[in-house]
Design a protein around this motif. Structure first.
Motif, PDB file in Angstrom:
ATOM      1  N   ALA A 238       0.827  -1.207   0.000  1.00 53.64           N
ATOM      2  CA  ALA A 238       0.000   0.000   0.000  1.00 53.64           C
ATOM      3  C   ALA A 238       0.865   1.263   0.000  1.00 53.64           C
ATOM      4  O   ALA A 238       0.543   2.237  -0.673  1.00 53.64           O
ATOM      5  N   VAL A 239       1.977   1.228   0.733  1.00 55.29           N
ATOM      6  CA  VAL A 239       2.724   2.487   0.927  1.00 55.29           C
ATOM      7  C   VAL A 239       3.995   2.637   0.088  1.00 55.29           C
ATOM      8  O   VAL A 239       4.480   3.747  -0.111  1.00 55.29           O
ATOM      9  N   ARG A 240       4.533   1.535  -0.413  1.00 48.62           N
ATOM     10  CA  ARG A 240       5.882   1.614  -1.004  1.00 48.62           C
ATOM     11  C   ARG A 240       5.974   2.658  -2.117  1.00 48.62           C
ATOM     12  O   ARG A 240       7.000   3.310  -2.274  1.00 48.62           O
ATOM     13  N   GLY A 241       4.921   2.827  -2.896  1.00 48.02           N
ATOM     14  CA  GLY A 241       4.959   3.771  -4.019  1.00 48.02           C
ATOM     15  C   GLY A 241       5.049   5.226  -3.577  1.00 48.02           C
ATOM     16  O   GLY A 241       5.268   6.117  -4.398  1.00 48.02           O
ATOM     17  N   ASN A 242       4.856   5.479  -2.291  1.00 56.65           N
ATOM     18  CA  ASN A 242       4.883   6.862  -1.793  1.00 56.65           C
ATOM     19  C   ASN A 242       6.129   7.193  -1.000  1.00 56.65           C
ATOM     20  O   ASN A 242       6.198   8.242  -0.357  1.00 56.65           O
ATOM     21  N   LEU A 243       7.104   6.284  -1.011  1.00 57.48           N
ATOM     22  CA  LEU A 243       8.262   6.486  -0.144  1.00 57.48           C
ATOM     23  C   LEU A 243       9.433   7.144  -0.864  1.00 57.48           C
ATOM     24  O   LEU A 243       9.697   6.851  -2.028  1.00 57.48           O
ATOM     25  N   ASP A 244      10.101   8.040  -0.154  1.00 64.71           N
ATOM     26  CA  ASP A 244      11.398   8.527  -0.608  1.00 64.71           C
ATOM     27  C   ASP A 244      12.499   7.718   0.064  1.00 64.71           C
ATOM     28  O   ASP A 244      13.551   7.474  -0.496  1.00 64.71           O
ATOM     29  N   ARG A 245      12.215   7.347   1.307  1.00 69.73           N
ATOM     30  CA  ARG A 245      13.168   6.563   2.100  1.00 69.73           C
ATOM     31  C   ARG A 245      12.380   5.487   2.822  1.00 69.73           C
ATOM     32  O   ARG A 245      11.216   5.689   3.163  1.00 69.73           O
TER      33      ARG A 245
ATOM     34  N   LYS B 159     -12.763  15.408  -6.649  1.00 73.22           N
ATOM     35  CA  LYS B 159     -11.934  15.982  -5.597  1.00 73.22           C
ATOM     36  C   LYS B 159     -12.766  16.425  -4.375  1.00 73.22           C
ATOM     37  O   LYS B 159     -12.332  16.264  -3.231  1.00 73.22           O
ATOM     38  N   ALA B 160     -13.964  16.958  -4.637  1.00 74.82           N
ATOM     39  CA  ALA B 160     -14.809  17.451  -3.542  1.00 74.82           C
ATOM     40  C   ALA B 160     -15.234  16.315  -2.616  1.00 74.82           C
ATOM     41  O   ALA B 160     -15.503  16.516  -1.431  1.00 74.82           O
ATOM     42  N   LEU B 161     -15.294  15.121  -3.178  1.00 72.65           N
ATOM     43  CA  LEU B 161     -15.658  13.954  -2.383  1.00 72.65           C
ATOM     44  C   LEU B 161     -14.426  13.366  -1.683  1.00 72.65           C
ATOM     45  O   LEU B 161     -14.430  13.137  -0.471  1.00 72.65           O
ATOM     46  N   PHE B 162     -13.365  13.171  -2.479  1.00 73.90           N
ATOM     47  CA  PHE B 162     -12.228  12.413  -1.960  1.00 73.90           C
ATOM     48  C   PHE B 162     -11.267  13.219  -1.082  1.00 73.90           C
ATOM     49  O   PHE B 162     -10.764  12.709  -0.083  1.00 73.90           O
ATOM     50  N   LEU B 163     -11.020  14.481  -1.456  1.00 72.16           N
ATOM     51  CA  LEU B 163     -10.000  15.227  -0.715  1.00 72.16           C
ATOM     52  C   LEU B 163     -10.361  15.427   0.760  1.00 72.16           C
ATOM     53  O   LEU B 163      -9.529  15.158   1.640  1.00 72.16           O
ATOM     54  N   PRO B 164     -11.601  15.850   1.065  1.00 74.49           N
ATOM     55  CA  PRO B 164     -11.910  16.009   2.505  1.00 74.49           C
ATOM     56  C   PRO B 164     -11.835  14.688   3.268  1.00 74.49           C
ATOM     57  O   PRO B 164     -11.447  14.675   4.441  1.00 74.49           O
ATOM     58  N   LEU B 165     -12.172  13.591   2.595  1.00 75.33           N
ATOM     59  CA  LEU B 165     -12.092  12.292   3.281  1.00 75.33           C
ATOM     60  C   LEU B 165     -10.622  11.937   3.547  1.00 75.33           C
ATOM     61  O   LEU B 165     -10.262  11.519   4.644  1.00 75.33           O
ATOM     62  N   ARG B 166      -9.782  12.128   2.524  1.00 70.79           N
ATOM     63  CA  ARG B 166      -8.357  11.825   2.696  1.00 70.79           C
ATOM     64  C   ARG B 166      -7.754  12.683   3.809  1.00 70.79           C
ATOM     65  O   ARG B 166      -7.022  12.193   4.677  1.00 70.79           O
ATOM     66  N   LEU B 167      -8.106  13.965   3.789  1.00 69.91           N
ATOM     67  CA  LEU B 167      -7.548  14.883   4.781  1.00 69.91           C
ATOM     68  C   LEU B 167      -7.980  14.494   6.194  1.00 69.91           C
ATOM     69  O   LEU B 167      -7.172  14.444   7.134  1.00 69.91           O
ATOM     70  N   ALA B 168      -9.263  14.173   6.339  1.00 73.61           N
ATOM     71  CA  ALA B 168      -9.764  13.801   7.667  1.00 73.61           C
ATOM     72  C   ALA B 168      -9.140  12.489   8.131  1.00 73.61           C
ATOM     73  O   ALA B 168      -8.771  12.338   9.297  1.00 73.61           O
TER      74      ALA B 168
ATOM     75  N   ARG C  31      -3.324  14.327   5.587  1.00 74.36           N
ATOM     76  CA  ARG C  31      -2.470  14.752   4.466  1.00 74.36           C
ATOM     77  C   ARG C  31      -3.280  14.816   3.180  1.00 74.36           C
ATOM     78  O   ARG C  31      -4.276  14.103   3.020  1.00 74.36           O
ATOM     79  N   GLU C  32      -2.834  15.652   2.269  1.00 74.84           N
ATOM     80  CA  GLU C  32      -3.552  15.803   1.005  1.00 74.84           C
ATOM     81  C   GLU C  32      -3.197  14.730  -0.008  1.00 74.84           C
ATOM     82  O   GLU C  32      -3.928  14.497  -0.963  1.00 74.84           O
ATOM     83  N   HIS C  33      -2.017  14.149   0.166  1.00 75.67           N
ATOM     84  CA  HIS C  33      -1.565  13.120  -0.780  1.00 75.67           C
ATOM     85  C   HIS C  33      -1.123  11.910   0.004  1.00 75.67           C
ATOM     86  O   HIS C  33      -0.817  12.009   1.178  1.00 75.67           O
ATOM     87  N   GLY C  34      -1.054  10.803  -0.710  1.00 70.30           N
ATOM     88  CA  GLY C  34      -0.541   9.614  -0.049  1.00 70.30           C
ATOM     89  C   GLY C  34      -0.988   8.370  -0.760  1.00 70.30           C
ATOM     90  O   GLY C  34      -1.539   8.430  -1.857  1.00 70.30           O
ATOM     91  N   PRO C  35      -0.753   7.243  -0.126  1.00 70.81           N
ATOM     92  CA  PRO C  35      -1.082   5.958  -0.735  1.00 70.81           C
ATOM     93  C   PRO C  35      -2.585   5.838  -0.996  1.00 70.81           C
ATOM     94  O   PRO C  35      -3.391   6.543  -0.381  1.00 70.81           O
ATOM     95  N   ASP C  36      -2.922   4.925  -1.860  1.00 69.36           N
ATOM     96  CA  ASP C  36      -4.303   4.611  -2.185  1.00 69.36           C
ATOM     97  C   ASP C  36      -5.078   4.311  -0.890  1.00 69.36           C
ATOM     98  O   ASP C  36      -4.695   3.438  -0.115  1.00 69.36           O
ATOM     99  N   LEU C  37      -6.171   5.062  -0.693  1.00 63.66           N
ATOM    100  CA  LEU C  37      -6.903   4.879   0.575  1.00 63.66           C
ATOM    101  C   LEU C  37      -7.614   3.541   0.656  1.00 63.66           C
ATOM    102  O   LEU C  37      -7.869   3.031   1.757  1.00 63.66           O
ATOM    103  N   ALA C  38      -7.921   2.958  -0.487  1.00 61.94           N
ATOM    104  CA  ALA C  38      -8.550   1.629  -0.466  1.00 61.94           C
ATOM    105  C   ALA C  38      -7.650   0.654   0.283  1.00 61.94           C
ATOM    106  O   ALA C  38      -8.125  -0.185   1.043  1.00 61.94           O
ATOM    107  N   ALA C  39      -6.335   0.811   0.085  1.00 65.57           N
ATOM    108  CA  ALA C  39      -5.386  -0.099   0.731  1.00 65.57           C
ATOM    109  C   ALA C  39      -5.108   0.310   2.168  1.00 65.57           C
ATOM    110  O   ALA C  39      -4.879  -0.525   3.039  1.00 65.57           O
ATOM    111  N   LEU C  40      -5.144   1.624   2.434  1.00 61.38           N
ATOM    112  CA  LEU C  40      -4.799   2.122   3.766  1.00 61.38           C
ATOM    113  C   LEU C  40      -5.949   1.957   4.776  1.00 61.38           C
ATOM    114  O   LEU C  40      -5.727   1.710   5.959  1.00 61.38           O
ATOM    115  N   LEU C  41      -7.192   2.102   4.259  1.00 57.53           N
ATOM    116  CA  LEU C  41      -8.361   2.146   5.156  1.00 57.53           C
ATOM    117  C   LEU C  41      -8.449   0.966   6.128  1.00 57.53           C
ATOM    118  O   LEU C  41      -8.687   1.167   7.324  1.00 57.53           O
TER     119      LEU C  41
END
Ligand code: GLU
Length: 447
Positions: free
Chosen positions: A342-349, A407-416, A420-430
């Motif tokens: 879920a997270v590897r694609g978002n890593l710098d380190r 965006k109006a649907l997904f961004l507030p959900l991701r933020l809450a 953060r505004e960006h990150g791994p796919d929430l389907a995998a994180l949830l």
């Protein structure tokens, strides 16, 4: 190919940088591919500048990069062997004492350069009579000893550069024993290469010019044959060399910056070769692809940004097995592999994994922009157990009920949910956030 032995021979007088490690890696890959041995040799005859701390740092750097060595040798413990070799060469009439001071030699060299001649030692000391020598020694001069080179040209096939030829008279008779009695690199290195059964000397091209002398010395000591290969050095973007003393591109620094060891090894194994630079996840792949013939004669460029970029690419594609051990401390448990994907694609380190784990599992400050929307979403949240489909099902019904999309649907959900505004796919994180925390983050009263 039994009997293949290579060595990496750093002086423990500074930290290793990417250029030194590339030499080590090429030797390591060559030995492993041939089923041979790879030796770590510490060239520590310079007692003033060599330290155990640097020796230890060299071992740590090699170990970090998984370049295991099959034996360690130290030149400082072999002085008796160098003395034996000196005596053998003296007995064979190949050593002669010289009394010139460094200043006198420098004057001689600059005079020769001034006349447009190569600054080759004129062998004046060979002509000294016993009386003249005795007089010089009475003056308090102590001799250094030179090896008398032969009169034949030396030709060898460099496994990277191709045929190399040295004509007699173009190279000075090398000093093998300094005036203080300490053997020079030339003598110590050749004696070691013979004694340790080194079959291939693979090193930077600054040593090409030493090779003719070393080949003659190997023959004079009855050793060899030894094959030679000289690779061009990595250079900085501006073409300048990487100096280990400046600490530029020090291996330890890259490690501290969070560069992945295997990514650095992948980069170093392929930079300056005809192979594309790709992340490797198994040393076996690098060993299989390795071939000295692929190494270019042009100096490859070292760009720190390229190594960092390859390290990110390495992480983004890394299988769970490649990181599981390092991530053990996070205690990801059974779901570790799913979380990793879920997270590897978002890593710098790799270290950033910890941050995403905290995002999922640690208390989070509220990030709610529209309380009514958040409450509606919370009310529609499906019961557990959750799986990879939960996010889709849930957001579809939130969309239908609130009339929001995109965006109006997904961004507030991701933020809450993540802060953060960006990150791994929430389907995998949830599923890792879980229902209880998700409700709380949407403004519910449960923690
Ligand atoms: N200690 C020498 C150096 O670092 C080793 C050279 C060689 O590989 O022969 O330059």
């Amino acid at each position: 190919m039994a009997g293949i032995v290579t060595r990496f021979a750093p002086s423990p007088t500074g930290r290793l940088h990417v250029g030194n490690i590339r030499t080590a890696l090429i030797n390591w890959l060559f030995a492993r591919k041939a089923g041979g041995r790879f030796i770590l040799r510490l060239d520590d005859t310079d007692a003033e500048r060599s330290t155990e701390a640097f020796a230890q740092a060299i071992r740590e750097d090699l170990a970090w990069l998984a370049l295991a060595w099959d034996g360690e040798e130290r030149q400082s413990s072999r002085l008796a062997r160098y003395e034996e070799a000196r005596a053998a060469l003296a007995a064979a009439g190949r050593l002669y004492p010289c009394y010139e001071t460094p200043e006198e030699l420098e004057v001689q060299r600059s005079l020769m350069r001034g006349r447009g001649q190569a600054p080759v030692y004129d062998r004046a000391a060979l002509k000294l009579s016993p009386d003249e020598r005795a007089r010089l020694e009475q003056e308090g001069r102590r001799p250094h000893w030179r090896f008398r080179l032969g009169e034949e040209s030396v030709v060898f096939e460099d496994l990277i550069r191709g045929p190399v030829r040295f004509e007699p008279g173009h190279v000075s008779d090398p000093v093998l024993i300094r005036a203080d009695g300490v053997p020079t690199y030339t003598l110590a290195s050749v004696v070691d290469d013979i004694d340790f059964g080194v079959s291939h000397v693979i090193r930077g091209e600054d040593h090409v010019a030493n090779t003719a002398v070393q080949i003659e010395l190997i023959a004079a000591l009855g050793g060899g044959p030894i094959a030679f290969a000289h690779h061009p050095f990595l250079v900085a973007a501006d073409g300048a060399g990487l100096s280990k003393r400046k600490g530029s591109a020090a291996i330890a620094e890259l490690r501290e910056e969070g560069i992945e060891a295997m990514a650095l090894v992948s980069w170093l194994a392929r930079i300056g070769t005809s192979d594309a630079i790709e992340p490797a996840y198994a040393m076996a792949d690098l060993i299989a692809a390795f071939d000295l013939a692929k190494i270019s004669r042009n100096p490859p460029h070292y760009e720190p940004g390229d190594v960092a970029a390859l390290s990110r690419r390495w992480l983004h594609g890394a299988p769970w097995e490649a990181v599981a051990e390092s991530l053990d401390v996070l205690g990801l448990g059974e779901g570790g592999e799913v979380f990793w994907r879920a997270v590897r694609g978002n890593l710098d380190r790799l270290e950033d994994t910890r941050g995403w784990w905290a995002v999922c599992t640690a208390p989070l400050a509220p990030h709610i922009e529209d309380a009514a929307f958040a409450a509606a979403a919370a009310a529609l949240m499906p019961p557990e157990p959750w799986d990879g489909q939960t996010w889709k099902t849930w957001t579809a019904s939130v969309g239908e009920n609130t009339g929001r999309k995109g965006k109006a649907l997904f961004l507030p959900l991701r933020l809450a949910l993540t802060g953060r505004e960006h990150g791994p796919d929430l389907a995998a994180l949830l599923p890792f956030i879980g229902r209880e925390r998700a409700l709380a983050r949407l403004g519910g009263d449960r923690a």
